[in-house]
Design a protein around this motif. Structure first.
Motif, PDB file in Angstrom:
ATOM      1  N   GLU A  53       8.634  90.376 -72.044  1.00 32.83           N
ATOM      2  CA  GLU A  53       8.835  88.984 -71.836  1.00 32.83           C
ATOM      3  C   GLU A  53       8.270  88.301 -70.670  1.00 32.83           C
ATOM      4  OE1 GLU A  53      12.665  86.895 -73.214  1.00 32.83           O
ATOM      5  OE2 GLU A  53      12.627  86.746 -71.112  1.00 32.83           O
ATOM      6  N   ILE A  54       8.524  88.935 -69.471  1.00 35.98           N
ATOM      7  CA  ILE A  54       7.944  88.605 -68.178  1.00 35.98           C
ATOM      8  C   ILE A  54       6.795  88.615 -68.038  1.00 35.98           C
ATOM      9  CG2 ILE A  54       8.131  89.067 -65.759  1.00 35.98           C
ATOM     10  CD1 ILE A  54      10.753  90.429 -65.900  1.00 35.98           C
ATOM     11  N   ALA A  55       5.877  89.495 -68.685  1.00 34.90           N
ATOM     12  CA  ALA A  55       4.590  89.712 -68.764  1.00 34.90           C
ATOM     13  C   ALA A  55       3.867  88.309 -69.419  1.00 34.90           C
ATOM     14  CB  ALA A  55       3.924  90.850 -69.153  1.00 34.90           C
ATOM     15  N   PHE A  56       4.565  88.028 -70.536  1.00 43.41           N
ATOM     16  CA  PHE A  56       4.033  86.956 -71.385  1.00 43.41           C
ATOM     17  C   PHE A  56       4.459  85.463 -71.009  1.00 43.41           C
ATOM     18  CE2 PHE A  56       3.321  90.176 -74.857  1.00 43.41           C
ATOM     19  CZ  PHE A  56       2.006  89.726 -75.231  1.00 43.41           C
ATOM     20  N   THR A  57       5.455  85.601 -70.069  1.00 41.63           N
ATOM     21  CA  THR A  57       6.096  84.291 -69.555  1.00 41.63           C
ATOM     22  C   THR A  57       5.622  83.967 -68.037  1.00 41.63           C
ATOM     23  OG1 THR A  57       8.061  84.974 -69.097  1.00 41.63           O
ATOM     24  CG2 THR A  57       7.831  83.911 -71.144  1.00 41.63           C
ATOM     25  N   TYR A  58       6.469  84.417 -67.054  1.00 41.91           N
ATOM     26  CA  TYR A  58       6.205  83.959 -65.791  1.00 41.91           C
ATOM     27  C   TYR A  58       5.173  84.659 -65.181  1.00 41.91           C
ATOM     28  CZ  TYR A  58      11.135  82.616 -65.536  1.00 41.91           C
ATOM     29  OH  TYR A  58      12.160  81.790 -65.901  1.00 41.91           O
ATOM     30  N   ALA A  59       4.709  85.919 -65.729  1.00 37.19           N
ATOM     31  CA  ALA A  59       3.586  86.659 -64.914  1.00 37.19           C
ATOM     32  C   ALA A  59       2.085  86.146 -65.595  1.00 37.19           C
ATOM     33  CB  ALA A  59       3.346  88.037 -65.109  1.00 37.19           C
ATOM     34  N   GLN A  60       2.147  85.346 -66.595  1.00 30.70           N
ATOM     35  CA  GLN A  60       0.883  84.838 -67.466  1.00 30.70           C
ATOM     36  C   GLN A  60      -0.053  86.043 -67.629  1.00 30.70           C
ATOM     37  OE1 GLN A  60      -0.306  80.686 -66.353  1.00 30.70           O
ATOM     38  NE2 GLN A  60       0.926  81.052 -64.485  1.00 30.70           N
ATOM     39  N   ASN A  61       0.430  87.101 -67.768  1.00 30.18           N
ATOM     40  CA  ASN A  61      -0.400  88.348 -67.995  1.00 30.18           C
ATOM     41  C   ASN A  61      -0.278  88.791 -69.408  1.00 30.18           C
ATOM     42  OD1 ASN A  61      -1.932  90.369 -67.422  1.00 30.18           O
ATOM     43  ND2 ASN A  61      -0.904  91.129 -65.653  1.00 30.18           N
ATOM     44  N   LEU A  71      -1.317  92.430 -70.234  1.00 20.87           N
ATOM     45  CA  LEU A  71      -0.216  93.500 -69.580  1.00 20.87           C
ATOM     46  C   LEU A  71       0.991  93.679 -70.589  1.00 20.87           C
ATOM     47  CD1 LEU A  71       0.823  95.546 -67.536  1.00 20.87           C
ATOM     48  CD2 LEU A  71       2.036  93.491 -66.387  1.00 20.87           C
ATOM     49  N   GLY A  72       1.753  92.514 -71.032  1.00 21.38           N
ATOM     50  CA  GLY A  72       2.581  92.455 -72.147  1.00 21.38           C
ATOM     51  C   GLY A  72       2.247  93.249 -73.220  1.00 21.38           C
ATOM     52  N   ALA A  73       0.996  92.853 -73.624  1.00 21.05           N
ATOM     53  CA  ALA A  73       0.221  93.545 -75.123  1.00 21.05           C
ATOM     54  C   ALA A  73       0.199  94.902 -74.883  1.00 21.05           C
ATOM     55  CB  ALA A  73      -0.935  92.996 -75.378  1.00 21.05           C
ATOM     56  N   ALA A  74      -0.026  95.494 -73.618  1.00 24.39           N
ATOM     57  CA  ALA A  74      -0.340  96.967 -73.376  1.00 24.39           C
ATOM     58  C   ALA A  74       0.868  97.648 -73.358  1.00 24.39           C
ATOM     59  CB  ALA A  74      -0.980  97.231 -72.087  1.00 24.39           C
ATOM     60  N   LEU A  75       1.957  96.798 -72.815  1.00 33.96           N
ATOM     61  CA  LEU A  75       3.502  97.668 -72.958  1.00 33.96           C
ATOM     62  C   LEU A  75       3.955  97.559 -74.417  1.00 33.96           C
ATOM     63  CD1 LEU A  75       4.962  95.428 -69.687  1.00 33.96           C
ATOM     64  CD2 LEU A  75       4.831  98.117 -69.919  1.00 33.96           C
ATOM     65  N   ALA A  76       3.513  96.478 -75.025  1.00 37.53           N
ATOM     66  CA  ALA A  76       4.076  96.310 -76.473  1.00 37.53           C
ATOM     67  C   ALA A  76       3.474  97.423 -77.288  1.00 37.53           C
ATOM     68  CB  ALA A  76       3.791  94.930 -76.954  1.00 37.53           C
ATOM     69  N   VAL A  77       2.246  97.767 -76.893  1.00 33.39           N
ATOM     70  CA  VAL A  77       1.496  98.596 -77.743  1.00 33.39           C
ATOM     71  C   VAL A  77       2.143 100.033 -77.447  1.00 33.39           C
ATOM     72  CG1 VAL A  77      -0.922  99.956 -77.843  1.00 33.39           C
ATOM     73  CG2 VAL A  77      -0.762  97.434 -78.099  1.00 33.39           C
ATOM     74  N   LEU A  78       2.336 100.410 -76.151  1.00 35.07           N
ATOM     75  CA  LEU A  78       2.962 101.595 -75.882  1.00 35.07           C
ATOM     76  C   LEU A  78       4.388 101.648 -76.306  1.00 35.07           C
ATOM     77  CD1 LEU A  78       2.139 102.139 -72.115  1.00 35.07           C
ATOM     78  CD2 LEU A  78       1.023 103.471 -73.963  1.00 35.07           C
ATOM     79  N   LEU A  79       4.876 100.654 -76.221  1.00 33.51           N
ATOM     80  CA  LEU A  79       6.549 100.799 -76.874  1.00 33.51           C
ATOM     81  C   LEU A  79       6.315 101.171 -78.472  1.00 33.51           C
ATOM     82  CD1 LEU A  79       9.255 100.363 -76.625  1.00 33.51           C
ATOM     83  CD2 LEU A  79       9.214  97.804 -77.165  1.00 33.51           C
TER      84      LEU A  79
END
Lengths: 387, 288
Positions: free
Chosen positions: B245-253, B256-264
């Motif tokens: 969530e942080i990657a997709f919102t505050y970090a605007q990244n 990175l959020g997608a990579a974390l989601a894929v790994l999860l």
């Protein structure tokens, strides 16, 4: 044998028909919406502008369908436009630097008719007189948005535990004092927390930082998150302050403390430090919302009408005290608007100290190396959670 | 009937009929998933899929401390599942065998909370546990006992997860227990089995389909939990979903959020597949 496949086939046929009808219906609705944008307005905003108190009179007077979605951080809203939603939204309401420094250069918003809107600034509080920096483009030629809500935003204390004067004098070092470990909370507002950690570390957030400063930021972030009792939303911060779970919290200000104060908890007070590491030795940070028209290829004509509507003194008062948080508005510079505020409302938004707190604050700006600092802070938060 | 299945050279009648659903699944399920996977290979902090693919996001995750968040999510999900298995089995047994005419009412009581938003229920717990709140305030004013608050601790996160996911373990488990024919228990007892032997060799294996579905469902849901750590835990722990969530919102990244989601997805998918390999659902469901 015959009944089952036939009923299954019927089901599939009906499903297909339904799907086709749905698709046609969806297409029809979109087409209809495109044709009727003069009766439709979509607003992406911080909470308050999406309240029925603000929107219903506008809906009724225009016979319009107004959809407003509220989010609680600027980057997410900007991302929505970047992701292609400029076709969806007509107005975007975010904090001051985003319109001028990010959204206009990226072509996400479009300028307003200066002749039509600039006169409103003359009726606002003195700090907002035209040409108002954050409502203008870099060259000072185009009007890119309208100002309304604003406020100081540093930290909040329970004055039964720490006096206002002590909190103002001690400043950001409150959060670095080991004696205060587990006595404070951190509002889940990561962009502002980056600013605050810079202030606690002793340097200005709104500049490019040296390697030494980045190292200091890293240490401070770890220490601040390890010392925090909790990280949470505004409701949790106020609950925790009122119940005695914590004595103070960052980030906070009129915006976050006003709901508790309006509810009678006058011991919950937003604090702006007397001094700090920012330009002119200032210690506080303030925000000013700017509402801009989105660069929507089919911008609803209601977008500019709504901007006119919220400048009305009565509407401005409603905006200040719409559901959620309560905030001063620039239109309080107009006596007609100011007179609508009751003594309790003025007390909730700390009107008594607003001017001096704004004077002790620098205005929210873009942090040039925000991405790096946010990543460090996020890592520090995770490290703190590992114990 | 033969005419109905006349296919000619094109798709079969069945395939044609299934086409709307297939398209719906492709658009609604596969397309977003593919978009997430594609984003995970984009350069960091980019907002489109037009860049050259890169592994930088994955490299960043492996060199950073995201393992802490993965660790919290997986361990809290595992703890939640273990606690729920122990708590729910007796209740499930009671619902299907003991409570009789009260069982529907109790089932209803377990179901009703699901009609209330999870966040509202968690904030209810805050008011209950907060200092000077319902519990501690009552203890203080009635008995003069002043206890430290339990809020914003890891224990509270676990309590919240157990509370929220209880129905998802309980109902499949109740179904599993109710699938065990009473005759098998009676036969085992007639053949001299002790109560424990009946439980271990008859009840448990025969109710295993429901138990397994409950365990898997609860685990997958609990790994994705975020509100409990945020609301009751005061972010004492940062689960991986919060990191995303942080990657997709505050970090605007987004990458990175997608990579974390894929790994999860990979981690959870692998764990689930390993469990399914160990416990063949088809076999325990009696299909072969």
């Amino acid at each position: 044998m015959l009944k089952s496949p036939l009923s299954r086939r019927n089901f599939m046929q009906r499903s297909t028909a339904l799907a086709a009808a749905f698709a046609a219906g969806g297409k029809f609705t979109i087409g209809e919406a495109e044709a009727a944008r003069e009766k439709e307005l979509n607003i992406l905003c911080w909470e308050g502008y999406n309240s029925a108190q603000v929107l219903d009179p506008f809906r009724q007077s225009k016979g319009a369908t107004v959809k407003a979605e509220s989010l609680t951080n600027d980057p997410t809203m900007i991302n929505r436009l970047r992701a292609g939603e400029t076709k969806v939204w007509d107005l975007i309401n975010v904090n001051n630097p985003w319109a001028r420094k990010i959204m206009l250069p990226e072509g996400l918003i479009k300028p307003l008719d200066r002749a039509a809107f600039e006169p409103y600034f003359e009726k606002m509080m003195p700090a907002f007189k035209a040409p108002y920096k954050w409502a203008m483009d870099d060259k000072g030629e185009q009007l890119i948005g309208m100002a309304q809500r604003f406020g100081p935003y540093s930290y909040v204390v329970n004055t039964d535990k720490i006096s206002r004067e002590a909190a103002e004098d001690q400043g950001w070092s409150l959060f670095a004092d080991p004696a205060n470990a587990k006595k404070y909370g951190i509002l889940e507002s990561d962009d502002w927390n980056v600013f605050n950690i810079c202030c606690i570390a002793g340097f200005d957030p709104f500049k490019v930082h040296s390697d030494d400063e980045v190292e200091k930021f890293t240490e401070t972030a770890k220490q601040v998150f390890k010392g925090a009792k909790l990280v949470g939303d505004i409701a949790t911060m106020n609950q925790s302050l009122v119940s005695g779970e914590i004595d103070f919290h960052m980030t906070g200000g009129t915006y976050s403390a006003s709901p508790a104060r309006a509810d009678g908890a006058k011991n919950i007070r937003a604090i702006t430090p007397k001094s700090g590491p920012m330009e002119g030795g200032k210690g506080g940070i303030s925000w000013i919302e700017i509402t801009s028209t989105v660069n929507n290829p089919e911008l609803s004509p209601l977008a500019t009408e709504f901007l006119h509507y919220v400048q009305d003194p009565k509407t401005a008062h409603v905006v200040a005290f719409a559901e959620g948080t309560f905030n001063p508005v620039a239109q309080m510079g107009n006596k007609e608007c100011f007179d609508l505020f009751t003594a309790d409302e003025l007390d909730a938004i700390q009107w008594d100290s607003l001017e001096e707190e704004m004077a002790r604050s620098v205005e929210y700006d873009i942090v040039p190396d925000y991405d790096k600092l946010l990543d460090i802070m996020t890592a520090a938060k995770k490290e703190a959670s590992a114990g | 009937m033969a005419a109905l299945h006349e296919t000619g050279k094109g798709l079969s009648q069945g395939a044609r009929n299934a086409l709307p659903l297939l398209i719906f699944l492709l658009v609604g399920f596969a397309a977003p998933l593919l978009a997430v996977i594609a984003y995970s290979f984009m350069p960091e902090r980019s907002f489109g899929l037009v860049h050259s693919p890169t592994l930088i996001n994955y490299a960043g995750i492996f060199t950073g401390n995201s393992y802490i968040s993965f660790g919290w999510s997986l361990s809290f999900a595992a703890f939640t599942v273990c606690i729920l298995a122990v708590v729910c089995y007796p209740i499930a047994y009671g619902l299907s065998r003991v409570f009789g005419r009260w069982a529907p009412l109790l089932t209803l009581l377990f179901t009703i909370p699901l009609f209330v938003s999870e966040n509202v229920r968690l904030y209810g717990w805050i008011l209950f546990f907060i200092k000077n709140g319902v519990l501690l305030g009552t203890l203080k004013s009635w008995f003069g006992v002043e206890l430290e608050s339990w809020l914003f601790t890891r224990g509270m996160v676990l309590l919240g997860m157990v509370y929220v996911y209880l129905p998802f373990m309980l109902f499949p488990m109740t179904l599993g227990v109710s699938m065990v024919p009473n005759e098998t228990r009676e036969a085992a007892r007639d053949l001299g089995a002790s109560r424990f032997q009946v439980f271990r060799e008859v009840e448990l294996p025969l109710s295993m389909p429901g138990i397994m579905i409950g365990l898997l469902l609860t685990f997958v849901l609990a790994v994705g939990a975020i509100a409990e750590a945020k609301v009751l835990g005061g972010q004492t722990i940062i689960p991986i979903t919060h990191d995303i969530e942080i990657a997709f919102t505050y970090a605007q990244n987004w990458p990175l959020g997608a990579a974390l989601a894929v790994l999860l997805m990979i981690v959870v998918g692998t764990l689930v597949l390993l469990v399914l390999k160990r416990f063949d659902l088809d076999a325990i469901l009696g299909r072969r």
